[in-house]
Write a protein that holds these residues in place. Structure first.
Motif, PDB file in Angstrom:
ATOM      1  N   GLY A 217      55.120  45.901  19.538  1.00 12.19           N
ATOM      2  CA  GLY A 217      54.206  46.051  18.408  1.00 12.19           C
ATOM      3  C   GLY A 217      54.901  46.623  17.190  1.00 12.19           C
ATOM      4  O   GLY A 217      54.661  46.200  16.048  1.00 12.19           O
ATOM      5  N   GLU A 220      57.073  43.947  15.666  1.00 11.42           N
ATOM      6  CA  GLU A 220      56.283  42.948  14.942  1.00 11.42           C
ATOM      7  C   GLU A 220      55.715  43.486  13.626  1.00 11.42           C
ATOM      8  O   GLU A 220      55.129  42.732  12.850  1.00 11.42           O
ATOM      9  CB  GLU A 220      55.108  42.478  15.804  1.00 11.42           C
ATOM     10  N   LYS A 222      53.264  45.837  13.532  1.00 14.11           N
ATOM     11  CA  LYS A 222      51.832  46.006  13.739  1.00 14.11           C
ATOM     12  C   LYS A 222      51.424  47.437  14.051  1.00 14.11           C
ATOM     13  O   LYS A 222      50.273  47.687  14.389  1.00 14.11           O
ATOM     14  CB  LYS A 222      51.364  45.065  14.852  1.00 14.11           C
ATOM     15  N   LEU A 223      52.351  48.378  13.933  1.00 14.55           N
ATOM     16  CA  LEU A 223      52.029  49.779  14.186  1.00 14.55           C
ATOM     17  C   LEU A 223      52.322  50.621  12.953  1.00 14.55           C
ATOM     18  O   LEU A 223      53.357  50.454  12.305  1.00 14.55           O
ATOM     19  CB  LEU A 223      52.849  50.322  15.364  1.00 14.55           C
ATOM     20  N   ARG A 256      46.232  41.091  24.839  1.00  9.60           N
ATOM     21  CA  ARG A 256      46.393  42.028  23.722  1.00  9.60           C
ATOM     22  C   ARG A 256      45.145  42.116  22.847  1.00  9.60           C
ATOM     23  O   ARG A 256      45.045  43.024  22.018  1.00  9.60           O
ATOM     24  CB  ARG A 256      47.618  41.671  22.889  1.00  9.60           C
ATOM     25  N   ARG A 260      39.905  45.234  21.712  1.00 10.17           N
ATOM     26  CA  ARG A 260      40.402  45.480  20.360  1.00 10.17           C
ATOM     27  C   ARG A 260      39.227  45.503  19.385  1.00 10.17           C
ATOM     28  O   ARG A 260      38.327  44.666  19.458  1.00 10.17           O
ATOM     29  CB  ARG A 260      41.403  44.402  19.957  1.00 10.17           C
ATOM     30  N   GLY A 263      41.264  44.708  12.839  1.00  9.04           N
ATOM     31  CA  GLY A 263      42.064  43.543  12.472  1.00  9.04           C
ATOM     32  C   GLY A 263      41.217  42.285  12.354  1.00  9.04           C
ATOM     33  O   GLY A 263      39.988  42.325  12.200  1.00  9.04           O
ATOM     34  N   ASP A 264      41.879  41.148  12.426  1.00 10.92           N
ATOM     35  CA  ASP A 264      41.234  39.846  12.335  1.00 10.92           C
ATOM     36  C   ASP A 264      40.130  39.737  13.387  1.00 10.92           C
ATOM     37  O   ASP A 264      40.382  39.960  14.571  1.00 10.92           O
ATOM     38  CB  ASP A 264      42.295  38.767  12.555  1.00 10.92           C
ATOM     39  N   SER A 267      40.827  38.125  16.597  1.00 11.01           N
ATOM     40  CA  SER A 267      41.714  38.822  17.534  1.00 11.01           C
ATOM     41  C   SER A 267      41.025  40.009  18.174  1.00 11.01           C
ATOM     42  O   SER A 267      41.684  40.900  18.705  1.00 11.01           O
ATOM     43  CB  SER A 267      42.981  39.297  16.810  1.00 11.01           C
TER      44      SER A 267
END
Length: 290
Positions: A217, A220, A222-223, A256, A260, A263-264, A267
């Motif tokens: 993460g 990528e 994303k954190l 993943r 959650r 975000g999107d 997702s």
């Protein structure tokens, strides 16, 4: 906030106004704060979690087991919001440490609780005899990297992530201290992955499943806001290769997004109770359905 140097008191006392994103739920005592019974679904495994890196480890593991042909790994994933729900009496019974993820294994005559993400991964790997090597040397390597993650990630999350992204003020010493340690850990991974496809060697294992949500993460971006730029994560070429390879796995893509809530909307699968939920119950689809 003050520029005066901090002198610790002789005896520390709890200050509820200590600031930070999680100040309203942080406290120095354990135990339940309210009564709340946990829901129970129809599947052999009942997971109570949230889609943080620690939560992703377990949902990815379940999806990988199902993809590998283990129908007994069907699970219900219930969302636990980290806004005080973790202190409900039912959750504390499953995990006295009040941290996600927590699991009840109901595939047994007597239900069994398992808490701590590493313990859950090991429990599932041994139960289904998958994603953990059987040969002694390979198993030892796998478990070494699994426990490396358990000991190292708090420096990334509670250390670097907190002071860089969540703390109410930027403290240069703290950010520098934990940025240095996080980069050292990324270098540890990069050196290992230079000559090995996966952390335990040639085989994809629970070691990768544990490490990837945190360090993949981060790789990528994303954190923790713009931490990927701050830490120059693109320079860790072997980690980047490994990250992309695992991110492309269909089971990882599914796992993943379970539990959650940010975000999107596409997702976000807030709860997972059936394999069909990925096609019908992500937030974007629920919004369209009204």
């Amino acid at each position: 906030m003050t520029d005066a140097p901090y002198t610790p008191p002789k005896v520390w006392t709890f200050d509820k106004e200590n600031g930070g994103r999680f100040a309203s739920v942080n406290r120095p005592t354990a135990g339940a704060t309210h009564e709340k019974v946990l829901p129970v679904g129809k599947h052999p495994f009942q997971l109570y979690s949230r889609g943080t890196p620690n939560g992703q480890k377990v949902t990815i593991m379940f999806e990988e087991l199902l993809a590998r042909g283990h129908p007994g790994a069907e699970y219900d994933a219930w969302l636990i919001q980290i806004d005080g729900e973790q202190f409900g009496s039912g959750f504390v019974e499953v995990n006295p440490n009040s941290k996600i993820p927590a699991l009840i294994d109901r595939s047994r005559p007597e239900p069994l609780r398992v808490f701590e993400s590493g313990a859950i991964l090991l429990h599932l790997a041994e139960k289904f005899r998958d994603f953990i090597p059987r040969a002694t040397a390979a198993r030892a390597e796998c478990l070494s990297w699994l426990f490396w993650q358990m000991g190292s990630a708090p420096y990334l999350g509670g250390g670097f992530g907190h002071f860089y992204n969540y703390a109410p003020e930027k403290i240069e010493y703290a950010i520098n201290r934990f940025a240095m340690e996080t980069k050292r850990q990324m270098d540890v991974l990069d050196r290992r992955l230079k000559d090995n496809e996966y952390l335990a060697g040639a085989e994809y294992t629970i070691a990768d499943i544990a490490v990837w949500p945190w360090y993949g993460g981060l790789a990528e971006g994303k954190l923790y806001g713009d931490s990927a730029t701050f830490l120059d994560v693109q320079s860790y070429k072997n980690v980047q290769r490994w990250t992309a390879q695992i991110a492309a796995r269909p089971a990882v893509k599914r796992g993943r997004i379970v539990n959650r809530t940010s975000g999107d909307p596409a997702s976000q699968l807030h709860e997972r109770h059936d394999a069909s939920d990925f096609a019908t119950r992500t937030q974007d689809k629920l919004v369209k359905q009204g």
